[in-house]
Design an enzyme around this catalytic site. Sequence first.
Site, mmCIF file in Angstrom:
data_model
loop_
_atom_site.group_PDB
_atom_site.id
_atom_site.type_symbol
_atom_site.label_atom_id
_atom_site.label_comp_id
_atom_site.label_asym_id
_atom_site.label_seq_id
_atom_site.Cartn_x
_atom_site.Cartn_y
_atom_site.Cartn_z
ATOM 1 N N ARG A 172 72.257 46.588 4.065
ATOM 2 C CA ARG A 172 72.867 47.517 3.104
ATOM 3 C C ARG A 172 74.333 47.141 2.941
ATOM 4 O O ARG A 172 75.172 47.468 3.775
ATOM 5 C CB ARG A 172 72.738 48.973 3.590
ATOM 6 C CG ARG A 172 71.326 49.492 3.594
ATOM 7 C CD ARG A 172 70.791 49.705 2.180
ATOM 8 N NE ARG A 172 69.395 50.127 2.181
ATOM 9 C CZ ARG A 172 68.343 49.314 2.137
ATOM 10 N NH1 ARG A 172 68.533 47.998 2.085
ATOM 11 N NH2 ARG A 172 67.120 49.789 2.123
ATOM 12 N N GLY A 237 54.730 39.355 -4.061
ATOM 13 C CA GLY A 237 53.878 39.602 -2.896
ATOM 14 C C GLY A 237 54.611 39.422 -1.579
ATOM 15 O O GLY A 237 55.791 39.758 -1.463
ATOM 16 N N ASP A 268 59.971 49.874 2.442
ATOM 17 C CA ASP A 268 59.585 50.721 3.586
ATOM 18 C C ASP A 268 58.080 50.981 3.551
ATOM 19 O O ASP A 268 57.412 50.974 4.587
ATOM 20 C CB ASP A 268 60.340 52.056 3.547
ATOM 21 C CG ASP A 268 61.844 51.847 3.464
ATOM 22 O OD1 ASP A 268 62.336 50.887 4.074
ATOM 23 O OD2 ASP A 268 62.502 52.635 2.772
HETATM 24 O O1 KDG Z 1 64.816 51.633 1.822
HETATM 25 C C1 KDG Z 1 65.185 52.783 1.116
HETATM 26 C C2 KDG Z 1 66.453 53.280 1.709
HETATM 27 O O2 KDG Z 1 67.480 52.416 1.377
HETATM 28 C C3 KDG Z 1 66.850 54.633 1.243
HETATM 29 O O3 KDG Z 1 65.852 55.575 1.532
HETATM 30 C C4 KDG Z 1 68.141 55.103 1.821
HETATM 31 O O4 KDG Z 1 67.947 54.580 4.116
HETATM 32 C C5 KDG Z 1 68.564 54.499 3.107
HETATM 33 C C6 KDG Z 1 69.820 53.779 3.088
HETATM 34 O O5 KDG Z 1 70.506 53.904 4.073
HETATM 35 O O6 KDG Z 1 70.126 53.080 2.141
#
Ligand code: KDG
Length: 331
Positions: A172, A237, A268
């Site tokens: 992230r 895929g 997820d």
């Molecule tokens: O994978 C989806 C997640 O990114 C979202 O639900 C939010 O967990 C999250 C994040 O921290 O970005």
Amino acid sequence: VTDVVTFGECLASLVATSPGPLAEVTGFERFVAGAEANVAVGLARLGHSVAFIGRVGDDGFGVAIRRRLRGEGIDTTWLTTDPAGPTGVMFRERRAVGPSHVVYARTGSAGSRLDAGDIDRAAGSGLFDGARWLHLTGISPALSATCRSATERAIELARAAGLTISLDLNLRRRLWPDSDAGPVLRGLAAKVDIVLGSLDEIGVATGLTASMDPTVLLQGVIDLGPDVAIAKLGAAGSIAMERGSGDGQVTRPAIPLQAVLDPVGAGDAFCAGFIAGRLDGAGLGSALAMGNACGAAVAGSIGDQTGLPDRAQLAAILRAANDAGVDDTIR
Ligand code: KDG
């Protein structure tokens, strides 16, 4: 007995009700999100017993999260209410083209205050005894130093108890730069059994270039230590490589969608389907097919958890894919 243990920050997710940039949209619908919680819900819908460790704030969003996870049958014994921080919130737009932008309001949140003591308390009450699987993501270690030590502790305890450990890299970039994420994800990958990620995320974790051949990238993951490496390719895929199989790979095509309504959470869902497959004793190929089907079901509906299928829905998706000749390897 619990099949799967997971932990992390579960958030209130305010998703734009109409497509468009955040600067323009004015309506939002509240969902529950958070990568590990999404996997927990996915596994629970597929009939597995799941425990979720975490913290929510002493506020309405925390109550909503608790009700949602409990309503899905998840064990929330170790989801505590921490009045010292609010429940984390995210706002996200939906776009027909290109990635959707996200704004987080989670700095200092209750979820980010999770620490190794939370994991110790859960383990101390026997949660890891008899459990089969621990699922982690690269989001928790990005949240705070205490969340990072919780991640390390969970790996230690799960190792000692003989659980299979999976790590979804889930980079992230809004939480940390690649230069910080790379070494941490690399260190975690070295301690788990299965690593999953996009080619981009695998590039950051291995230090290789994401545009390299997927075989090279997956081998790079295996070289770090795990027995299985999986690349999630979205519309293309998924691919798995297992230690000792030379450069042999297993690949499965994605389930085609009429429209991708909201791809967030599809990765997820893939993890949930894949883990359920492995817990069922399925081979790598069948587990990939289950992951692809769960991912497609989520991408075809709004919200991270909305489309997560139950067993009957999963079987119907796989049957339709088989009948259409998309993937005739599972029936
Ligand atoms: O994978 C989806 C997640 O990114 C979202 O639900 C939010 O967990 C999250 C994040 O921290 O970005």
